[in-house]
Design a protein around this motif. Structure first.
Motif, short mmCIF file in Angstrom:
data_model
loop_
_atom_site.label_atom_id
_atom_site.label_comp_id
_atom_site.label_asym_id
_atom_site.label_seq_id
_atom_site.Cartn_x
_atom_site.Cartn_y
_atom_site.Cartn_z
N LEU A 12 83.77 34.75 -32.78
CA LEU A 12 84.09 35.66 -31.67
C LEU A 12 84.76 34.92 -30.52
CD1 LEU A 12 81.00 38.03 -31.52
CD2 LEU A 12 83.30 38.59 -32.22
N THR A 15 88.51 34.28 -31.43
CA THR A 15 89.40 35.43 -31.32
C THR A 15 89.57 35.86 -29.86
OG1 THR A 15 87.51 36.80 -31.85
CG2 THR A 15 89.08 36.40 -33.61
N LEU A 16 88.51 35.70 -29.06
CA LEU A 16 88.65 36.04 -27.64
C LEU A 16 89.65 35.10 -26.99
CD1 LEU A 16 87.57 37.97 -25.48
CD2 LEU A 16 86.02 36.18 -24.78
N HIS A 18 92.24 33.74 -28.38
CA HIS A 18 93.58 34.19 -28.74
C HIS A 18 93.97 35.42 -27.94
CE1 HIS A 18 94.99 31.77 -32.17
NE2 HIS A 18 93.71 31.45 -32.25
N PHE A 19 92.99 36.32 -27.76
CA PHE A 19 93.26 37.54 -26.99
C PHE A 19 93.70 37.21 -25.57
CE2 PHE A 19 91.67 40.92 -24.20
CZ PHE A 19 92.36 42.00 -24.72
N SER A 22 97.08 35.42 -25.32
CA SER A 22 98.25 36.26 -25.54
C SER A 22 98.76 36.84 -24.22
CB SER A 22 97.91 37.38 -26.51
OG SER A 22 97.13 38.37 -25.88
N TYR A 23 97.87 36.93 -23.21
CA TYR A 23 98.32 37.38 -21.90
C TYR A 23 98.73 36.20 -21.02
CZ TYR A 23 96.64 42.03 -22.94
OH TYR A 23 96.48 43.26 -23.50
N GLY A 47 99.75 31.77 -27.90
CA GLY A 47 100.23 33.03 -27.37
C GLY A 47 100.94 33.83 -28.44
N ILE A 48 101.59 34.91 -28.00
CA ILE A 48 102.23 35.80 -28.96
C ILE A 48 103.42 35.12 -29.60
CG2 ILE A 48 103.60 37.91 -29.11
CD1 ILE A 48 101.68 39.11 -27.09
N PHE A 49 103.51 35.18 -30.92
CA PHE A 49 104.63 34.52 -31.59
C PHE A 49 105.65 35.50 -32.14
CE2 PHE A 49 101.13 34.88 -34.63
CZ PHE A 49 101.74 35.65 -35.59
N THR A 50 105.44 36.79 -31.90
CA THR A 50 106.38 37.78 -32.40
C THR A 50 107.77 37.55 -31.79
OG1 THR A 50 104.56 39.33 -32.41
CG2 THR A 50 106.75 40.24 -32.70
N GLN A 52 110.90 39.58 -31.02
CA GLN A 52 111.27 41.00 -31.00
C GLN A 52 112.73 41.10 -31.35
OE1 GLN A 52 109.09 43.56 -28.42
NE2 GLN A 52 108.67 41.86 -27.08
N GLU A 55 116.31 42.36 -29.60
CA GLU A 55 116.50 41.80 -28.26
C GLU A 55 116.44 40.27 -28.29
OE1 GLU A 55 113.73 44.12 -28.50
OE2 GLU A 55 115.06 45.82 -28.17
#
Lengths: 204, 121, 366
Positions: A12, A15-16, A18-19, A22-23, A47-50, A52, A55
């Motif tokens: 837990l 994952t927290l 990572h949460f 991500s911000y 952080g976020i690796f997406t 997009q 764009e």
């Protein structure tokens, strides 16, 4: 003796983390100056690796290859002409092409004699498997692999048979997308020219 | 609100609550396409043709657990009225309920020892 | 006194209609945005964005999903029991909506102030297993029936520890009315007591199992049972199963907030319903967080956890609550805490510790 349940709590916390990251990483990225080079890939460790996609785009490595293009000597935005085109319609690319997707029509002079120019040049984009053999074998540096992969269309029976007008791109465009290969090609040609000039001097 | 009004409310609520799931289903009946076919209407079994009935035998452990559940749920039924008056009942009330729960706990331990709580056969 | 004098029956009926309309209008909206919330949080846990294309921050995504679901074809398999197949998704949503009638959202803001509110909540909540079994039985699919049987075993297994853990609350609060239970916490939230903490943990985990959420979603188990009980459902009926699940999740969060986190109680700078909403959202976040972290249990682990750890812990917790109540001060507090910890340690050891090679089994000995 083991204490059960602790690993669940540890999961837990991970994952927290990572949460929250991500911000926070996103905020940090916004206010920090983007690092030199690849701005997206450099910070993908947390952080976020997406990416997009429309764009944002990851930089394309130089040796990335999609469909072949024909090269003519000129600037971007210019139209190719018989004087600037490099292809001599020798047909080597058509011979080595494994799926045989290349079809060349030789140009004819006004008297109807064949000349070493391509009158038309077809590549079936649906058949091409992007192997790059045509570009490897071309003795005139006339056919090269491209970087443009955004080729989706809604109609494929007619649009995906590329003709000579569609296939031609300028040397300037090629130098922009493939700076290293372009530099090597120029150096090779320079050396070749010097060697020839020296040979000419040696045999008067 | 009095208690009978509460129950009236819950009765009306049942009828009204039926609308929430029924409305989209009815709406879908008008909007959604309806093109059934013999293959489409087959029971889904990952592409393999379904063999036999689905109403087949299941392992007996489902029943043993169900019996255990009944015992403990009946216990819970007695527990709630006791819990509400727990503070007034004092140590005597606790002892009475403790005896009841204690017997059930011994039963649970026995079931565990007998391997009734093991799922793998 | 109003200018118009309503007939007496209308005067009693009108508030009811208003309350029913509010609950039935807000609950689906809450459910829709819960799906958005869950997708966002799980995405962030996995280093993704989650829905962010439909509307700002993806806020219109639930609407788009709804439109998609309505326009999907509704398939009914040939061998199905059509009545069961049709009724199941309706009968699973109705009890989920019922859960909101007894929950107090503020000081006295409750649709039905039932004296036996807690019992009503538990009773209504456990009827969902029936609708779920109807769905599986009606679709006449082996995967579905296996999923539903697992679900039945799971729900009855977790019903026991949840109910036993819940019984500790009326012991201390002295009432089953949820409003009264909140008022009993004005001196301190129950979660701050050892028995309350244990009970809150048991109710949250057991509740997750009862509403079929990860890590207890063995009834769906998409990696092994295709879709479990809703294998043969599509379109809007499929969506209704999710609606029931999310509504129950929301109600579970609200129930735990009411029972252990002091419901609407809180510092005065925010009104009661806001506190209630914040606490509910915090608990829902925890549930989503758990979903984003833990893998699904195996069925033997699931049954083991319920019967071998949670039931003994819940039974001991009743004794813990009694001790806490009868011996005020540090002695009762420590005794209650020690009892919970001891039972947890002993049961987990007995359950999970590696067994000796020759099993000691009473039946073999005598």
């Amino acid at each position: 003796m083991r204490l059960y349940g602790l690993e669940l709590l540890r999961g837990l916390t991970i994952t927290l983390g990572h949460f929250i990251a991500s911000y926070t990483v996103g905020i940090r990225r916004r206010f920090s100056r983007a690092p030199a080079g690849d701005p997206i890939a450099a910070q993908r460790r947390e952080g976020i690796f997406t990416v997009q996609y429309p764009e944002e785009q990851k930089p394309i490595p130089e040796r990335f290859r999609v469909l072949p293009v024909l090269i003519f000597d000129g600037k971007e935005g210019e139209r190719w002409s018989e004087n600037t085109e490099r292809c001599t319609a020798c047909g080597i690319c058509a011979k080595v092409c494994p799926p045989q997707c290349i079809w060349i029509e030789q140009a004819k002079s006004a008297e109807g004699k064949p000349v070493p120019k391509a009158g038309n040049f077809y590549i079936d984009a649906d058949v091409c498997m992007n192997c790059g053999l045509c570009a490897e074998f071309c003795p005139f540096d006339a056919i090269k692999m491209d970087h443009n992969f955004e080729l989706s269309v809604t109609e494929r029976t007619n649009t995906n048979l590329f003709d000579i007008n569609r296939l031609h791109v300028s040397t300037e465009y090629y130098a922009r997308t493939h700076p290293v290969a372009w530099g090597e090609e120029q150096a090779r040609k320079e050396a070749e020219a010097q060697r020839r000039a020296a040979a000419k001097k040696a045999t008067p | 609100m009095t208690d009978s009004l509460n129950h009236l409310f819950l009765g009306i609520f049942f009828v009204a609550a039926l609308v929430v799931p029924a409305l989209p289903i009815v709406l879908a009946r008008f909007i959604a396409p309806k093109r059934p076919g013999p293959v489409k209407n087959e029971v889904y079994e990952c592409g393999v043709e379904a063999k036999g009935d689905s109403w087949i035998q299941f392992r007996i452990q489902y029943v043993t657990f169900a019996i255990l559940f009944v015992i403990f749920d009946v216990e819970a039924l007695f527990l709630f009225p006791w819990a509400v008056v727990f503070k007034g009942a004092g140590w005597a009330g606790l002892a009475a309920m403790g005896l009841f729960i204690g017997i059930l706990t011994v039963g649970l331990i026995y079931a565990w020892q007998e391997g009734l709580l093991e799922w793998e056969s | 006194m109003g200018i118009v004098t309503w007939p007496a029956w209308l005067e009693t009926l009108l508030p009811m209609v208003v309350k029913i309309t509010i609950i039935l209008a807000l609950a689906p909206v809450g459910m829709m945005y819960l799906t958005w919330f869950e997708r966002k949080v799980v995405a962030r846990i996995q280093d993704r964005f989650g829905p962010n294309r439909v509307g700002p921050y993806g806020l219109l995504q639930p609407l788009a999903d709804g439109i998609k679901m309505v326009t999907k074809e509704d398939l009914i398999p040939d061998g199905a029991d059509r009545l069961c197949h049709f009724l199941a998704p309706i009968l699973i949503v109705v009890p989920a909506l019922y859960l909101f009638t007894v929950l107090p959202f503020g000081e006295g803001i409750v649709a039905v102030p039932l004296v036996t509110g807690l019992l009503f909540f538990v009773a209504i909540g456990s009827t969902e297993a029936l609708a779920l079994f109807m769905a599986a039985w009606g679709s006449r699919n082996k995967f579905a029936l296996l999923g539903a049987l697992r679900n039945a075993a799971q729900v009855i297994a977790y019903e026991v520890p949840v109910v036993l853990a819940l019984a500790a609350v009326p012991m201390i609060a002295g009432s089953l009315n949820l409003n009264e239970i909140v008022r009993a916490q004005s001196g301190g939230w129950f979660v701050a007591t050892p028995w309350g903490f244990t009970a809150a943990l048991l109710v949250t985990l057991g509740g997750l199992a009862e509403v079929n959420r990860t890590p207890f979603d063995l009834a769906e188990a998409e990696s092994e049972l295709v879709g479990g009980f809703h294998t043969e459902y599509s379109g809007m009926k499929f969506a209704l199963f999710y609606m029931a699940e999310f509504l129950s999740t929301l109600a579970l969060g609200a129930l735990v907030a009411v029972l252990f986190l002091g419901g609407w109680l809180g510092p005065k700078f925010l009104p009661g319903p806001v506190w209630m909403g914040l606490k509910t959202m915090a608990l829902v976040f925890v549930m989503v967080w758990i979903r984003g972290t833990w893998p699904r249990f195996r069925i033997d682990q699931l049954m083991g956890l319920a019967w071998k750890v949670m039931v003994p812990l819940a039974l001991a917790n009743l004794l813990g609550a009694a001790l806490w109540s009868f011996c005020p001060g540090a002695a009762g507090w420590l005794a209650s805490a020690a009892l919970s910890v001891a039972v947890f340690l002993v049961t987990t050891q007995l359950w999970l510790a590696p067994k000796p090679k020759t099993p000691t089994h009473w039946a073999g000995k005598y």
